[in-house]
Design a protein around this motif. Structure first.
Motif, mmCIF file in Angstrom:
data_model
loop_
_atom_site.group_PDB
_atom_site.id
_atom_site.type_symbol
_atom_site.label_atom_id
_atom_site.label_comp_id
_atom_site.label_asym_id
_atom_site.label_seq_id
_atom_site.Cartn_x
_atom_site.Cartn_y
_atom_site.Cartn_z
ATOM 1 N N GLN A 91 8.899 -15.698 37.298
ATOM 2 C CA GLN A 91 9.937 -16.651 37.680
ATOM 3 C C GLN A 91 9.944 -17.871 36.762
ATOM 4 O O GLN A 91 11.000 -18.410 36.438
ATOM 5 N N ALA A 92 8.769 -18.286 36.312
ATOM 6 C CA ALA A 92 8.678 -19.499 35.490
ATOM 7 C C ALA A 92 8.974 -19.245 34.014
ATOM 8 O O ALA A 92 9.486 -20.129 33.322
ATOM 9 N N PHE A 93 8.657 -18.025 33.525
ATOM 10 C CA PHE A 93 8.715 -17.785 32.086
ATOM 11 C C PHE A 93 9.567 -16.591 31.677
ATOM 12 O O PHE A 93 9.472 -16.136 30.530
ATOM 13 N N ARG A 94 10.403 -16.082 32.566
ATOM 14 C CA ARG A 94 11.306 -14.998 32.171
ATOM 15 C C ARG A 94 12.276 -15.541 31.113
ATOM 16 O O ARG A 94 12.394 -16.767 30.937
ATOM 17 N N PRO A 95 12.989 -14.650 30.403
ATOM 18 C CA PRO A 95 13.799 -15.117 29.267
ATOM 19 C C PRO A 95 14.764 -16.255 29.584
ATOM 20 O O PRO A 95 14.821 -17.243 28.841
ATOM 21 N N ASP A 96 15.522 -16.151 30.671
ATOM 22 C CA ASP A 96 16.493 -17.211 30.943
ATOM 23 C C ASP A 96 15.811 -18.505 31.366
ATOM 24 O O ASP A 96 16.260 -19.599 31.019
ATOM 25 N N ALA A 97 14.697 -18.394 32.107
ATOM 26 C CA ALA A 97 13.967 -19.591 32.515
ATOM 27 C C ALA A 97 13.331 -20.280 31.306
ATOM 28 O O ALA A 97 13.234 -21.515 31.254
ATOM 29 N N SER A 98 12.899 -19.493 30.323
ATOM 30 C CA SER A 98 12.252 -20.067 29.140
ATOM 31 C C SER A 98 13.198 -20.940 28.319
ATOM 32 O O SER A 98 12.755 -21.826 27.579
ATOM 33 N N LEU A 99 14.501 -20.693 28.442
ATOM 34 C CA LEU A 99 15.468 -21.513 27.707
ATOM 35 C C LEU A 99 15.405 -22.975 28.136
ATOM 36 O O LEU A 99 15.714 -23.878 27.353
ATOM 37 N N LEU A 100 14.989 -23.219 29.380
ATOM 38 C CA LEU A 100 14.936 -24.585 29.893
ATOM 39 C C LEU A 100 13.878 -25.423 29.178
ATOM 40 O O LEU A 100 13.944 -26.659 29.204
ATOM 41 N N TYR A 101 12.910 -24.778 28.572
ATOM 42 C CA TYR A 101 11.833 -25.503 27.902
ATOM 43 C C TYR A 101 12.173 -25.883 26.467
ATOM 44 O O TYR A 101 11.419 -26.615 25.816
ATOM 45 N N ARG A 102 13.276 -25.394 25.951
ATOM 46 C CA ARG A 102 13.558 -25.571 24.520
ATOM 47 C C ARG A 102 13.701 -27.034 24.091
ATOM 48 O O ARG A 102 13.187 -27.408 23.032
ATOM 49 N N PRO A 103 14.384 -27.896 24.850
ATOM 50 C CA PRO A 103 14.426 -29.311 24.425
ATOM 51 C C PRO A 103 13.028 -29.913 24.301
ATOM 52 O O PRO A 103 12.747 -30.658 23.358
ATOM 53 N N MET A 104 12.161 -29.586 25.250
ATOM 54 C CA MET A 104 10.782 -30.080 25.188
ATOM 55 C C MET A 104 10.063 -29.518 23.973
ATOM 56 O O MET A 104 9.346 -30.239 23.256
ATOM 57 N N GLN A 105 10.245 -28.219 23.696
ATOM 58 C CA GLN A 105 9.569 -27.605 22.555
ATOM 59 C C GLN A 105 10.020 -28.223 21.242
ATOM 60 O O GLN A 105 9.207 -28.448 20.331
ATOM 61 N N LEU A 106 11.318 -28.509 21.126
ATOM 62 C CA LEU A 106 11.815 -29.128 19.899
ATOM 63 C C LEU A 106 11.276 -30.551 19.754
ATOM 64 O O LEU A 106 10.903 -30.977 18.649
ATOM 65 N N ARG A 107 11.215 -31.257 20.868
ATOM 66 C CA ARG A 107 10.645 -32.622 20.831
ATOM 67 C C ARG A 107 9.185 -32.589 20.385
ATOM 68 O O ARG A 107 8.748 -33.409 19.574
ATOM 69 N N LYS A 108 8.426 -31.624 20.909
ATOM 70 C CA LYS A 108 7.022 -31.483 20.514
ATOM 71 C C LYS A 108 6.918 -31.068 19.045
ATOM 72 O O LYS A 108 6.002 -31.489 18.331
ATOM 73 N N GLY A 109 7.853 -30.245 18.589
ATOM 74 C CA GLY A 109 7.862 -29.851 17.184
ATOM 75 C C GLY A 109 8.120 -31.034 16.268
ATOM 76 O O GLY A 109 7.515 -31.146 15.189
ATOM 77 N N HIS A 110 9.022 -31.921 16.684
ATOM 78 C CA HIS A 110 9.290 -33.124 15.894
ATOM 79 C C HIS A 110 8.046 -34.005 15.819
ATOM 80 O O HIS A 110 7.729 -34.575 14.758
ATOM 81 N N GLN A 111 7.329 -34.112 16.934
ATOM 82 C CA GLN A 111 6.102 -34.903 16.926
ATOM 83 C C GLN A 111 5.054 -34.266 16.016
ATOM 84 O O GLN A 111 4.296 -34.962 15.334
ATOM 85 N N LEU A 112 5.023 -32.931 15.995
ATOM 86 C CA LEU A 112 4.078 -32.231 15.125
ATOM 87 C C LEU A 112 4.286 -32.597 13.665
ATOM 88 O O LEU A 112 3.317 -32.922 12.944
#
Length: 516
Positions: free
Chosen positions: A136-157
Motif C-alpha cells: 500500500q505504501a510503495f506500490r507504483p502509483d503510491a511511489s509517485l507521491l514521493y517524487r517531489p521529496m526525492q528530487l529535493r533530496k537529489g538537489h541537496q546531494l
C-alpha cells in the motif's frame, strides 16, 4: 580467498568432534527421484570445502559450470538448492510461489535481534500483513507521491558534493538514508551523524557481515556453541550479536517514537508510519497493530538505504572507468534538458540511455548477488529431481548476470545492451536484481526513482574522473567489497569537478530553483 573451513566459527564446530551423525547426502536417493547433482559433501559437515566465503556466489557459479544450473549442496543438516539460471528461478520462485515463499529458519535471526524484520520473517499471516502494508505504501502509483521529496533530496546531494567533493561517499550515504527516513517516518535527517541514522547503520553493518546462511548453519547444528564465552576462539560472533541486538532495539523504537510524538504535537508530516497510525488507530483486531506498523517502518529503512547507496557508488565507479559512457550520457542530457535547468522525472522518457546505464549498473555488480534465500514448505519435483521440504533455495543472481548467451561480454560494462536498433529500451529490466516471487522487493519503485534521479543530477552537474596522486599519476579505482551478503564497494577516491566553470553553491542553488 578464505575458505569456509578457515572460518573460526566453523573450524570450532568441526574441531569439537561432537557425536552428531549427520547423514551424508549424495546425488542419488534409494526411493524416488534423485537430488540435483552437486559437489561431493564431507560426511559430517557437508559442502564446507572450497567455498569462497568472501564471495560465495563465485563458488556457486563455478559449481553451476560443472554440475548444471540446478545444484545441490548441504551444510550440516541443511539442504541447499542453488539456482544459477533466471529461468529456473522464475519457474520455482515465481510460478510455484505457494511452495517457495518461505524463509529458512536461521538461528542467527533471533541471536542478532532481527526476527521482527519482514525480510527475514517466515511465511505466514504476520508476514502477509507486513507485505500488505508495504504494498500500500510503495506500490507504483503510491511511489509517485514521493517524487517531489526525492528530487529535493537529489538537489541537496549535488549541493553537498559541490561543497565537499572528497566526502562524496558520505553524501551518498546521507542521501540514501534521508530519502527512506522521510518516506518511512517523515523525518528530516541532519547533514552529519544523524542520531537515528547512525544507530541504524551501525546495526546494518553488523548484520550484513554476519547474517549469512553459513553462520546460521553452524549455530543451528551446534547450538551449544552459544554457551561458550565471547573470548573463546571463534566466538566473537556473540559479542557482535549482543551489540546488534542493542542497536536493532533502538532502530525499531527511536524513530517510531519520534512519529508518535510528532502526531501528538500536531507536527507530523505524511509518511508510512504516521499515515498508518492515523488510519488504523482504534481498529483493534480488524487491522494491523502498532507493533506491525513499527516493524514494517523499521524494515523499510534496512531495505532501502543499503541498496541505494551501494548502487550509486557502483554507478560512480562505472562512470570513472568508462568516460565514453559518461560523455555520451551527458551529451544526451544536455540535448534534452539544456543547460539552464536540471533534469526532472518528466525528462526520463526522453533519456533512454540513462535508463540503460541504470540497468547495466544493476546487472554489472548486483548489490545482493545471492538475493536472499527462500525455503520450501513442502517436497517438490523439478526437472526430475527431488527438492526436499525445508530446503534453502539460493538464487545466484551473480550467475544470472554473467550469462554469456543473454549478456555477451558479461564482465564488461556495456549499457547499449539494453537498447534496440532504434535506441529504445528493450524489455529486459534486470528485474531479478530485486528478488523473486512473493519476496520481490516491494520498495523497488521508490529505490529506482531515487537512484535514477541521483544519477541524472550528478551527470548533469559534474565530471567524474580518476584522482591523481602527488606525482600526477592516475589513481586506479579498485572495486572491492567487504565480506558479507552484499556487494558494497569499499571507500575509494576520485575527482569530481563541476561541468560549468565557476560553478559555486549560489549559482547551483539558482539553477535548482529554476528547475523546481
Amino acid at each position: 580467498m578464505s575458505m569456509l573451513a578457515d572460518n573460526p566459527l566453523t573450524a570450532l564446530a568441526v574441531a569439537c568432534g561432537v557425536a552428531l551423525v549427520v547423514k551424508s547426502h549424495c546425488a542419488t536417493r534409494k526411493d524416488g527421484p534423485p537430488l540435483p547433482p552437486g559437489p561431493t559433501p564431507l560426511p559430517m559437515v557437508g559442502n564446507v570445502r572450497g567455498i569462497d566465503t568472501d564471495a560465495p556466489w563465485l563458488t556457486y557459479k563455478a559449481w553451476g559450470d560443472t554440475y548444471g544450473d540446478l545444484v545441490y549442496s548441504s551444510l550440516f543438516r541443511q539442504h541447499i538448492i542453488i539456482l544459477n539460471s533466471e529461468q529456473d528461478a522464475r519457474t520455482l520462485l515465481d510460478q510455484r510461489s505457494h511452495i517457495y515463499s518461505d524463509r529458512p529458519e536461521l538461528a542467527t535471526n533471533e541471536l542478532f535481534g532481527v526476527s521482527w524484520n519482514s525480510v527475514f520473517m517466515r511465511y505466514g499471516p504476520k508476514w502477509r500483513m507486513h507485505r500488505r502494508l508495504f504494498h500500500q505504501a510503495f506500490r507504483p502509483d503510491a511511489s509517485l507521491l514521493y517524487r517531489p521529496m526525492q528530487l529535493r533530496k537529489g538537489h541537496q546531494l549535488i549541493l553537498d558534493i559541490l561543497e565537499t567533493p572528497t566526502q562524496f561517499l558520505h553524501h551518498l550515504q546521507h542521501h540514501s538514508s534521508s530519502i527512506i527516513m522521510s518516506a518511512a517516518y517523515g523525518y528530516e535527517t541532519v547533514s552529519n551523524d544523524d542520531p537515528y541514522v547512525t544507530i541504524i547503520e551501525k546495526a546494518l553493518a553488523i548484520l550484513l557481515e554476519y547474517l549469512t546462511p553459513q553462520a546460521s548453519a553452524v549455530i543451528g547444528a551446534f547450538p551449544f556453541l552459544l554457551h561458550l564465552p565471547p573470548w573463546f576462539p571463534g566466538m566473537s560472533i556473540k559479542k557482535h550479536a549482543a551489540e546488534s541486538k542493542k542497536c536493532t532495539k533502538q532502530w525499531v523504537e527511536s524513530p517510531f517514537q519520534y512519529v508518535e510524538e510528532s502526531i501528538a504535537a500536531g507536527t507530523a508530516t505524511p509518511s508510512m508510519a504516521s499515515n498508518y497510525l492515523r488510519k488504523f488507530q482504534g481498529l483493534g483486531g480488524s487491522g494491523p497493530t502498532t507493533t506491525d506498523i513499527k516493524e514494517v517502518s523499521a524494515t523499510a529503512f534496512a531495505a532501502g538505504s543499503e541498496t541505494t547507496k551501494s548502487t550509486l557508488s557502483l554507478f560512480i565507479i562505472a562512470m570513472i572507468r568508462h568516460p565514453d559512457v559518461q560523455k555520451r550520457a551527458q551529451f544526451l542530457i544536455d540535448s534534452v534538458v539544456g543547460t539552464d535547468r536540471l533534469p526532472t522525472f518528466e525528462d526520463r522518457p526522453s533519456l533512454p540511455y540513462l535508463d540503460a546505464i541504470f540497468r547495466e549498473v544493476l546487472r554489472w555488480y548486483p548489490v545482493f548477488p545471492l538475493a536472499l534465500p527462500h525455503a520450501t514448505t513442502q517436497d517438490d519435483i523439478y526437472k526430475g529431481y527431488h527438492i526436499p521440504k525445508g530446503s534453502m533455495i539460493i538464487p545466484n543472481v551473480w550467475a544470472m548476470t554473467r550469462d554469456e548467451i543473454r549478456y555477451p561480454y558479461a564482465s564488461e560494462f556495456r549499457p547499449e545492451r539494453f537498447l534496440d536498433d532504434n535506441g529504445e529500451l528493450t524489455d529486459d529490466t534486470v528485474s531479478f536484481a530485486w528478488g523473486f516471487g512473493r519476496r520481490i522487493c516491494v520498495g523497488r519503485y521508490l529505490a529506482e526513482a531515487s537512484i535514477w534521479s541521483a544519477m541524472a543530477l550528478i551527470l548533469a552537474t559534474f565530471d567524474l574522473a580518476k584522482a591523481k596522486d602527488s606525482a600526477g599519476r592516475d589513481i586506479e579505482v579498485e572495486l572491492t567489497s567487504p565480506p558479507g551478503v552484499t556487494i558494497s564497494p569499499r571507500p575509494f577516491v576520485c575527482s569530481i569537478t563541476p561541468r560549468v566553470p565557476g560553478m559555486n553553491s549560489e549559482k547551483l542553488a539558482t539553477l535548482i530553483s529554476l528547475s523546481s
